[in-house]
Design an enzyme around this catalytic site. Structure first.
Site, PDB file in Angstrom:
ATOM      1  N   LYS A 218     -10.668  -5.318   3.872  1.00 38.17           N
ATOM      2  CA  LYS A 218     -11.000  -4.005   4.442  1.00 38.17           C
ATOM      3  C   LYS A 218     -12.507  -3.824   4.621  1.00 38.17           C
ATOM      4  O   LYS A 218     -13.308  -4.479   3.958  1.00 38.17           O
ATOM      5  CB  LYS A 218     -10.424  -2.902   3.559  1.00 38.17           C
ATOM      6  CG  LYS A 218     -11.074  -2.814   2.205  1.00 38.17           C
ATOM      7  CD  LYS A 218     -10.820  -1.471   1.538  1.00 38.17           C
ATOM      8  CE  LYS A 218     -11.684  -1.385   0.292  1.00 38.17           C
ATOM      9  NZ  LYS A 218     -11.904  -0.105  -0.264  1.00 38.17           N
TER      10      LYS A 218
ATOM     11  N   LYS B 224     -13.925  -3.372  -9.843  1.00 37.19           N
ATOM     12  CA  LYS B 224     -15.323  -2.984 -10.086  1.00 37.19           C
ATOM     13  C   LYS B 224     -15.833  -3.588 -11.391  1.00 37.19           C
ATOM     14  O   LYS B 224     -16.983  -4.006 -11.480  1.00 37.19           O
ATOM     15  CB  LYS B 224     -15.463  -1.463 -10.088  1.00 37.19           C
ATOM     16  CG  LYS B 224     -15.165  -0.869  -8.722  1.00 37.19           C
ATOM     17  CD  LYS B 224     -16.150   0.220  -8.361  1.00 37.19           C
ATOM     18  CE  LYS B 224     -16.040   0.590  -6.881  1.00 37.19           C
ATOM     19  NZ  LYS B 224     -14.979   1.562  -6.607  1.00 37.19           N
TER      20      LYS B 224
ATOM     21  N   LYS C 143     -18.407  -0.769   1.867  1.00 38.15           N
ATOM     22  CA  LYS C 143     -19.875  -0.810   1.736  1.00 38.15           C
ATOM     23  C   LYS C 143     -20.343  -2.060   1.012  1.00 38.15           C
ATOM     24  O   LYS C 143     -21.352  -2.656   1.385  1.00 38.15           O
ATOM     25  CB  LYS C 143     -20.362   0.435   0.989  1.00 38.15           C
ATOM     26  CG  LYS C 143     -20.346   1.675   1.843  1.00 38.15           C
ATOM     27  CD  LYS C 143     -20.594   2.939   1.023  1.00 38.15           C
ATOM     28  CE  LYS C 143     -19.963   4.138   1.723  1.00 38.15           C
ATOM     29  NZ  LYS C 143     -19.879   5.333   0.893  1.00 38.15           N
TER      30      LYS C 143
HETATM   31  P1  TYM Z   1     -14.723   6.369  -1.110  1.00 30.72           P
HETATM   32  O1  TYM Z   1     -16.029   7.068  -1.154  1.00 30.72           O
HETATM   33  O2  TYM Z   1     -14.656   4.949  -1.545  1.00 30.72           O
HETATM   34  O3  TYM Z   1     -14.122   6.420   0.331  1.00 30.72           O
HETATM   35  C1  TYM Z   1     -14.030   7.661   1.025  1.00 30.72           C
HETATM   36  C2  TYM Z   1     -12.798   7.688   1.882  1.00 30.72           C
HETATM   37  O4  TYM Z   1     -12.831   6.627   2.842  1.00 30.72           O
HETATM   38  C3  TYM Z   1     -11.625   5.890   2.769  1.00 30.72           C
HETATM   39  N1  TYM Z   1     -11.894   4.477   3.098  1.00 30.72           N
HETATM   40  C4  TYM Z   1     -11.132   3.761   3.929  1.00 30.72           C
HETATM   41  N2  TYM Z   1     -10.024   4.097   4.619  1.00 30.72           N
HETATM   42  C5  TYM Z   1      -9.485   3.130   5.406  1.00 30.72           C
HETATM   43  N3  TYM Z   1     -10.011   1.886   5.543  1.00 30.72           N
HETATM   44  C6  TYM Z   1     -11.125   1.523   4.873  1.00 30.72           C
HETATM   45  N4  TYM Z   1     -11.649   0.309   5.031  1.00 30.72           N
HETATM   46  C7  TYM Z   1     -11.728   2.475   4.003  1.00 30.72           C
HETATM   47  N5  TYM Z   1     -12.815   2.459   3.192  1.00 30.72           N
HETATM   48  C8  TYM Z   1     -12.897   3.703   2.641  1.00 30.72           C
HETATM   49  C9  TYM Z   1     -11.142   6.052   1.339  1.00 30.72           C
HETATM   50  O5  TYM Z   1      -9.758   5.824   1.239  1.00 30.72           O
HETATM   51  C10 TYM Z   1     -11.509   7.491   1.075  1.00 30.72           C
HETATM   52  O6  TYM Z   1     -10.521   8.370   1.597  1.00 30.72           O
HETATM   53  N6  TYM Z   1     -12.386   8.069  -5.118  1.00 30.72           N
HETATM   54  C11 TYM Z   1     -12.771   8.444  -3.780  1.00 30.72           C
HETATM   55  C12 TYM Z   1     -13.610   9.695  -3.699  1.00 30.72           C
HETATM   56  C13 TYM Z   1     -12.983  10.863  -4.366  1.00 30.72           C
HETATM   57  C14 TYM Z   1     -11.866  11.618  -3.899  1.00 30.72           C
HETATM   58  C15 TYM Z   1     -11.669  12.631  -4.874  1.00 30.72           C
HETATM   59  C16 TYM Z   1     -11.067  11.535  -2.761  1.00 30.72           C
HETATM   60  C17 TYM Z   1     -13.378  11.407  -5.541  1.00 30.72           C
HETATM   61  N7  TYM Z   1     -12.597  12.458  -5.849  1.00 30.72           N
HETATM   62  C18 TYM Z   1     -10.642  13.546  -4.728  1.00 30.72           C
HETATM   63  C19 TYM Z   1     -10.059  12.472  -2.635  1.00 30.72           C
HETATM   64  C20 TYM Z   1      -9.847  13.473  -3.599  1.00 30.72           C
HETATM   65  C21 TYM Z   1     -13.592   7.288  -3.205  1.00 30.72           C
HETATM   66  O7  TYM Z   1     -14.195   6.556  -3.900  1.00 30.72           O
HETATM   67  O8  TYM Z   1     -13.626   7.227  -1.887  1.00 30.72           O
END
Ligand code: TYM
Length: 353
Positions: free
Chosen positions: A217, A115, A220
């Site tokens: 992968k 990032k 967004k």
């Molecule tokens: P975020 O918002 O980027 O993504 C949300 C969830 O979607 C999963 N994900 C994927 N899984 C498989 N293949 C993909 N291409 C793919 N793209 C996204 C992510 O692994 C995630 O599970 N940091 C986290 C949000 C967060 C969080 C937490 C999660 C904040 N606090 C506490 C768990 C516990 C995030 O940015 O996810």
């Protein structure tokens, strides 16, 4: 909700609509787990602030994702659904936990480097990002919230004393850090306050959903997504335009990355024998990508159509959304406040009056 059940917590950043990666990496697991565990699912609006969104867009994104949780089948009578910023205890504990987190370990986190590189406009990933950040001569900056993102995520998890955290593969490093911070805190103060949380998958490995552009992968910011709320026409068009190769040239040659990606998507949505028939067709050079894509689009639509149909109604029901998050915030706060009280006590923050 029984306290004997293991605690599950997960969240999704409020940065736009959810795509198939979010669904298979996280949301579909949220729904499957809610009957057997004590589940808390939230919208990470504070994490979304690390990329400085427009205020109106942020608020709308929180609403969208709430509606998507509900439309996908997360049930507010079974699971606690809340908005991260509705639990101010998280922000206080974020400050406290940061006192036990090293700047070096945050600088080395893969998601931070990615990032930060994007924010500074650095394309070449061989460049030493730490030097670039510290000695940055342009007027671009990498904010401190981005650096401490893993602390905030660890707090989300630890403040609820979660045992299981259903997330996709890309979040595993953050979970590893959470376990490390939990161990460090427990051992520094000689307490047993935090369990060490684990990822949760129904199969034996974490899910990584590929994009449609033949590369990495689905994400967004990669512009390679199928969204749960894409309408039928848009969705079919995206799948039909997905990158493939020129077709196998000789029998049993290794499957190229773009085609393997489509087969991986198919494995998530389509019956195993059909996926195998396309693998066989690649091996004997009879594969027709048009047929594969039609099948894939059809099977994705079977998953997304019911979600999309419910989504629009729920999204416009302000009263329902308000009820769900108010009830969720109360439960999440009660538990967070109890943990924060313990943390303050353990760290020596005690009142004189
Ligand atoms: P975020 O918002 O980027 O993504 C949300 C969830 O979607 C999963 N994900 C994927 N899984 C498989 N293949 C993909 N291409 C793919 N793209 C996204 C992510 O692994 C995630 O599970 N940091 C986290 C949000 C967060 C969080 C937490 C999660 C904040 N606090 C506490 C768990 C516990 C995030 O940015 O996810």
């Amino acid at each position: 909700m029984s306290s004997e059940k293991e605690i599950v917590l997960s969240g999704i950043r409020a940065t736009g609509n959810l795509h198939l990666g979010n669904y298979y990496g996280a949301l579909s697991k949220f729904v499957k787990m809610q009957d057997d565990y004590d589940c808390l699912y939230f919208i990470a609006d504070l994490h979304a602030l690390t990329t400085n969104p427009q205020p109106e867009a942020l608020h709308e994104n929180v609403r969208n994702i709430l509606a998507e949780y509900l439309a996908a089948g997360v049930d507010p009578d079974k699971a606690t659904i809340f908005v991260q910023s509705d639990v101010p205890e998280v922000s206080e504990m974020y400050l406290l936990l940061n006192m036990h987190v090293g700047i070096g370990e945050l600088l080395r986190t893969a998601s931070f480097k990615d990032k930060a590189r994007k924010q500074l406009g650095i394309k070449d990933d061989s460049q030493d990002i730490e030097r670039q950040i510290i000695g940055n001569e342009t007027n671009k900056r990498v904010n401190a919230g981005l650096l401490t993102y893993p602390t905030l995520m660890a707090v989300d998890i630890l403040i609820q004393k979660a045992h299981k955290v259903p997330v996709g593969k890309d979040q595993e490093q953050h979970l590893e850090l959470t376990r490390r911070f939990a161990r460090r805190f427990n051992s520094f103060y000689g307490v047993d306050l935090f369990p060490e949380p684990e990822n949760f998958n129904f199969g034996d490995h974490a899910v990584k959903v590929p994009g449609l552009d033949g590369s990495g992968k689905m994400g967004k910011s990669e512009g390679n997504c199928i969204y749960l709320v894409d309408d039928e026409k848009v969705l079919r068009k995206k799948v039909m335009r997905a990158v493939t190769d020129e077709g196998p040239k000789e029998p049993n040659q290794p499957i190229s990355q773009p085609v393997e990606n489509l087969l991986t998507l198919m494995e998530l949505t389509t019956a195993p024998e059909i996926v195998q028939s396309y693998r066989d067709a690649y091996a004997d050079c009879s594969i027709r990508y048009g047929d594969l894509k039609k099948q894939l689009a059809e099977d994705i639509l079977k998953v997304t159509t019911p979600i999309r149909e419910r989504y629009h109604d729920i999204r416009n029901d302000d009263a329902y959304i308000a009820r769900v998050v108010r009830q969720g915030a109360e439960k999440a706060r009660e538990r967070a406040a109890a943990t924060l009280k313990e943390v303050r006590e353990v760290m020596g923050i005690r009142k004189f009056y």
